[in-house]
Design a protein around this motif. Structure first.
Motif, PDB file in Angstrom:
ATOM      1  N   ASP A 116      -2.107 -52.795   3.761  1.00 51.00           N
ATOM      2  CA  ASP A 116      -0.378 -51.815   3.055  1.00 51.00           C
ATOM      3  C   ASP A 116       0.430 -52.515   4.413  1.00 51.00           C
ATOM      4  O   ASP A 116       0.231 -51.639   5.208  1.00 51.00           O
ATOM      5  CB  ASP A 116      -0.814 -51.407   2.481  1.00 51.00           C
ATOM      6  CG  ASP A 116       0.746 -50.881   2.318  1.00 51.00           C
ATOM      7  OD1 ASP A 116       1.639 -51.879   1.844  1.00 51.00           O
ATOM      8  OD2 ASP A 116       0.378 -49.687   0.860  1.00 51.00           O
ATOM      9  N   SER A 117       1.195 -53.260   4.702  1.00 45.87           N
ATOM     10  CA  SER A 117       2.352 -53.444   5.751  1.00 45.87           C
ATOM     11  C   SER A 117       2.815 -51.564   5.530  1.00 45.87           C
ATOM     12  O   SER A 117       3.338 -51.485   6.993  1.00 45.87           O
ATOM     13  CB  SER A 117       2.707 -54.608   6.272  1.00 45.87           C
ATOM     14  OG  SER A 117       3.784 -54.824   4.944  1.00 45.87           O
ATOM     15  N   SER A 118       3.595 -51.305   4.227  1.00 44.34           N
ATOM     16  CA  SER A 118       4.476 -50.499   4.242  1.00 44.34           C
ATOM     17  C   SER A 118       4.100 -49.096   4.313  1.00 44.34           C
ATOM     18  O   SER A 118       4.315 -48.400   5.773  1.00 44.34           O
ATOM     19  CB  SER A 118       4.816 -50.043   2.878  1.00 44.34           C
ATOM     20  OG  SER A 118       3.865 -49.994   2.198  1.00 44.34           O
ATOM     21  N   THR A 119       2.397 -49.161   4.519  1.00 41.79           N
ATOM     22  CA  THR A 119       1.320 -47.881   4.994  1.00 41.79           C
ATOM     23  C   THR A 119       0.578 -48.036   5.892  1.00 41.79           C
ATOM     24  O   THR A 119       0.570 -46.610   6.504  1.00 41.79           O
ATOM     25  CB  THR A 119       0.763 -46.952   3.828  1.00 41.79           C
ATOM     26  OG1 THR A 119       0.211 -47.749   3.821  1.00 41.79           O
ATOM     27  CG2 THR A 119       2.171 -46.960   2.593  1.00 41.79           C
ATOM     28  N   GLY A 120       0.627 -49.085   6.625  1.00 38.12           N
ATOM     29  CA  GLY A 120      -0.253 -48.709   7.542  1.00 38.12           C
ATOM     30  C   GLY A 120      -1.763 -48.833   7.158  1.00 38.12           C
ATOM     31  O   GLY A 120      -2.648 -48.519   8.071  1.00 38.12           O
ATOM     32  N   ARG A 121      -1.958 -48.631   6.137  1.00 35.13           N
ATOM     33  CA  ARG A 121      -3.607 -48.289   5.721  1.00 35.13           C
ATOM     34  C   ARG A 121      -4.515 -49.806   5.306  1.00 35.13           C
ATOM     35  O   ARG A 121      -3.365 -50.378   4.283  1.00 35.13           O
ATOM     36  CB  ARG A 121      -3.657 -47.040   4.940  1.00 35.13           C
ATOM     37  CG  ARG A 121      -2.783 -46.835   3.819  1.00 35.13           C
ATOM     38  CD  ARG A 121      -3.129 -45.878   3.001  1.00 35.13           C
ATOM     39  NE  ARG A 121      -2.789 -45.460   2.178  1.00 35.13           N
ATOM     40  CZ  ARG A 121      -2.980 -46.699   0.768  1.00 35.13           C
ATOM     41  NH1 ARG A 121      -4.779 -46.228   0.210  1.00 35.13           N
ATOM     42  NH2 ARG A 121      -2.549 -46.063  -0.385  1.00 35.13           N
ATOM     43  N   ASN A 122      -5.458 -49.422   4.702  1.00 37.73           N
ATOM     44  CA  ASN A 122      -6.502 -49.906   4.022  1.00 37.73           C
ATOM     45  C   ASN A 122      -5.882 -50.273   2.536  1.00 37.73           C
ATOM     46  O   ASN A 122      -6.532 -48.639   2.330  1.00 37.73           O
ATOM     47  CB  ASN A 122      -7.791 -50.163   4.446  1.00 37.73           C
ATOM     48  CG  ASN A 122      -8.619 -51.413   3.378  1.00 37.73           C
ATOM     49  OD1 ASN A 122      -8.262 -51.435   2.381  1.00 37.73           O
ATOM     50  ND2 ASN A 122      -9.170 -52.326   4.762  1.00 37.73           N
ATOM     51  N   ARG A 123      -5.448 -50.408   1.890  1.00 35.07           N
ATOM     52  CA  ARG A 123      -5.255 -49.928   0.157  1.00 35.07           C
ATOM     53  C   ARG A 123      -6.669 -49.830  -0.280  1.00 35.07           C
ATOM     54  O   ARG A 123      -6.729 -49.521  -1.243  1.00 35.07           O
ATOM     55  CB  ARG A 123      -4.512 -51.138  -0.311  1.00 35.07           C
ATOM     56  CG  ARG A 123      -3.405 -52.214  -0.419  1.00 35.07           C
ATOM     57  CD  ARG A 123      -2.957 -52.713  -0.552  1.00 35.07           C
ATOM     58  NE  ARG A 123      -3.104 -52.852  -2.191  1.00 35.07           N
ATOM     59  CZ  ARG A 123      -3.736 -54.045  -2.932  1.00 35.07           C
ATOM     60  NH1 ARG A 123      -4.764 -54.766  -1.288  1.00 35.07           N
ATOM     61  NH2 ARG A 123      -3.887 -53.775  -3.783  1.00 35.07           N
ATOM     62  N   MET A 124      -7.737 -49.718  -0.034  1.00 35.10           N
ATOM     63  CA  MET A 124      -9.270 -49.828  -1.429  1.00 35.10           C
ATOM     64  C   MET A 124     -10.028 -48.849  -0.363  1.00 35.10           C
ATOM     65  O   MET A 124     -11.164 -48.842  -0.126  1.00 35.10           O
ATOM     66  CB  MET A 124     -10.052 -50.954  -0.703  1.00 35.10           C
ATOM     67  CG  MET A 124      -9.738 -52.881  -1.013  1.00 35.10           C
ATOM     68  SD  MET A 124      -8.532 -52.013  -2.888  1.00 35.10           S
ATOM     69  CE  MET A 124      -7.792 -53.555  -3.543  1.00 35.10           C
ATOM     70  N   SER A 125      -9.332 -48.797   0.364  1.00 34.90           N
ATOM     71  CA  SER A 125     -10.023 -47.164   1.819  1.00 34.90           C
ATOM     72  C   SER A 125     -10.400 -46.109   0.381  1.00 34.90           C
ATOM     73  O   SER A 125     -10.988 -45.095   1.141  1.00 34.90           O
ATOM     74  CB  SER A 125      -8.921 -46.567   2.699  1.00 34.90           C
ATOM     75  OG  SER A 125      -8.231 -46.168   2.719  1.00 34.90           O
ATOM     76  N   ASP A 126      -9.313 -45.479  -0.029  1.00 33.99           N
ATOM     77  CA  ASP A 126      -9.966 -44.668  -0.894  1.00 33.99           C
ATOM     78  C   ASP A 126     -11.203 -44.782  -2.717  1.00 33.99           C
ATOM     79  O   ASP A 126     -10.039 -44.864  -3.928  1.00 33.99           O
ATOM     80  CB  ASP A 126      -8.819 -43.781  -1.087  1.00 33.99           C
ATOM     81  CG  ASP A 126      -9.599 -42.149  -1.664  1.00 33.99           C
ATOM     82  OD1 ASP A 126     -10.814 -41.651  -1.801  1.00 33.99           O
ATOM     83  OD2 ASP A 126      -8.687 -41.473  -1.575  1.00 33.99           O
ATOM     84  N   THR A 127     -12.312 -44.852  -2.504  1.00 34.29           N
ATOM     85  CA  THR A 127     -12.606 -46.440  -3.475  1.00 34.29           C
ATOM     86  C   THR A 127     -14.130 -45.972  -3.859  1.00 34.29           C
ATOM     87  O   THR A 127     -14.792 -45.491  -2.727  1.00 34.29           O
ATOM     88  CB  THR A 127     -12.480 -47.999  -3.262  1.00 34.29           C
ATOM     89  OG1 THR A 127     -11.201 -48.496  -2.989  1.00 34.29           O
ATOM     90  CG2 THR A 127     -13.131 -48.628  -4.928  1.00 34.29           C
ATOM     91  N   SER A 128     -14.046 -45.364  -5.027  1.00 35.28           N
ATOM     92  CA  SER A 128     -15.474 -45.130  -5.390  1.00 35.28           C
ATOM     93  C   SER A 128     -15.813 -46.210  -6.558  1.00 35.28           C
ATOM     94  O   SER A 128     -15.634 -46.414  -7.130  1.00 35.28           O
ATOM     95  CB  SER A 128     -15.902 -43.443  -5.534  1.00 35.28           C
ATOM     96  OG  SER A 128     -14.450 -43.358  -7.037  1.00 35.28           O
TER      97      SER A 128
END
Length: 441
Positions: A116-128
């Protein structure tokens, strides 16, 4: 003939082989789960917004083994499920022998897809993930969900190349942020019925709901009922967002000058978005009718008033024209403007005033309208013969009187002459007698 028989034989062999292959593939699909939609994917989330937790459930259809201690979910080769977003694999889930589930994000097939370029993080990083119930269902939870595309994301779960699910679409919630209001004449009807006020919402998902209100001078609000033929219209923009248009008709003079506005909202928003307040300017095309006083058929030398009664908003302008010279002679193609007043006064009309008169009313709304009247001027009855007859009778009467007078005069004169002659004769006789008498003596 021999060639034709050979061709028919080849066709027969081809169809037999094709049916055998189809039957064999059906058996293999049923035995090994090679069904094109052996998985069923679903989500309870409808119109999630960024930051929500989104849950995806991937359930295997058909006859499969459930998880037991020390054994895998579907067998050693079936414990890994791939998850696709918009046609690209973004992560995998692996169910271990104890029924636990692990999310694997492999940068080899997620580069760019989950960033995600707007937040600079991986969109799937918090997935279970976890197993859901006794069915072989893998539940994937994405926390702090962020949509990849505003137009919507398509998801699919699969075990390549054996089975996959149908795609489902996750559409993110987009609130109404603004609403515009405007007014224009009714262009949907001919003639126009009045003024239509229109509210247009900003693009949203789901489609916005629009309500109309009248703003009274004391600040109170009265809800307006929308006409049945002016239902809300929803159009979709290039992002798949809904633009709602709602209209209401104002066609009476009493509606002119009232203040109206609208409120729009869609699901998950408690506070409606109001529009600006609009002062309604009622506009409708003119109507016209003519009244002739004392009538449309009159005698010569009669005063005639033609009244043009025109209604419209804004007030229409009036124009009187006359066509042709006489309704019984010639054509009405030629015309001339004779007045701009609502009342056309014709004093002491003559036969030449006969013709077709039209009142034309226009106010800039639609086309000008007109109403005609045919004026017939009748000739007065001819009284000259009667006068001459009366004069002749008077002249004859005078002649008769003169004749009578002359006759009387002549009679009188004759009587006088006769009397004189008689007297003279008597005197002569008396004189002769007197002379003879004297001479005898």
């Amino acid at each position: 003939m021999r060639l034709m028989r050979r061709c028919n034989f080849h066709r027969f062999v081809f169809w037999i082989l094709w049916l055998d292959v189809a039957f064999l593939w059906t058996e293999i699909s049923c035995d090994f789960g090679f069904s094109s939609h052996a998985f069923e994917l679903s989500t309870p989330n409808k119109y999630p917004t960024a930051g929500d937790e989104v849950t995806l459930k991937c359930r295997r259809r058909g006859n499969v083994n459930t998880v037991t201690a020390g054994k895998s979910l579907l067998g050693s080769e079936d414990n890994v499920i791939s998850w696709e977003e918009n046609g690209r694999t973004v992560l995998t889930t692996n169910v271990n022998e104890r029924g636990g589930c692990t999310v694997i994000i492999d940068s080899r097939f997620t580069t760019g897809a989950t960033f995600d370029s707007s937040t600079g993080r991986n969109r799937m990083s918090d997935t279970s993930c976890e197993l859901d119930g006794s069915d072989p269902t893998v539940k994937l939870k994405i926390k702090n969900w962020t949509p990849a595309h505003l137009s919507g994301d398509r998801w699919k779960c699969l075990q390549f190349p054996f089975a996959e699910s149908r795609s489902i679409e996750i559409l993110s919630y987009v609130p109404v942020t603004s609403v515009s209001i405007q007014q224009d004449i009714d262009r949907f009807s001919n003639p126009s019925r009045g003024t239509i006020a229109t509210c247009i919402s900003s693009p949203s998902r789901p489609a916005a709901d629009v309500q109309w209100y009248i703003k009274n001078d004391d600040g109170s609000e009265v809800k307006v009922t929308i006409q049945a033929d002016l239902k809300e219209n929803v159009e979709t923009d290039f992002n798949g967002l809904a633009v709602t248009t709602s209209s209401v008709l104002f066609s009476h003079d009493d509606d002119h000058g009232i203040n109206v506005f609208c409120k729009t909202t869609n699901k998950r928003r408690n506070n409606p978005i109001p529009s600006d307040i609009l002062s309604v300017i009622v506009k409708y095309p003119p109507t016209v009718e003519i009244h002739a006083d004392p009538g449309a058929s009159v005698l010569e030398d009669t005063d005639v008033s033609l009244h043009c009664i025109a209604n419209g908003r804004p007030p229409p302008s009036i124009e009187w024209i006359r066509r042709g010279d006489n309704p019984t002679e010639g054509t009405f193609d030629d015309f001339m403007v004779i007045s701009l007043d609502p009342i056309l006064f014709l004093q002491s009309v003559t036969l030449k005033d006969s013709g077709k008169y039209e009142c034309i009313a226009s106010n800039g709304i639609g086309e000008a309208v007109n109403s005609p009247v045919f004026l017939f001027v009748r000739e007065k009855p001819d009284t000259s013969d009667e006068n001459q007859s009366n004069q002749a009778d008077d002249s004859n009467q005078e002649d008769d009187d003169d004749d009578d007078h002359d006759s009387v005069s002549d009679s009188y004169s004759g009587a006088v002459v006769g009397t004189v002659i008689t007297i003279v004769a008597v005197l002569i006789v008396v004189s002769i007698i007197a002379y003879l008498y004297i001479r005898r003596r």
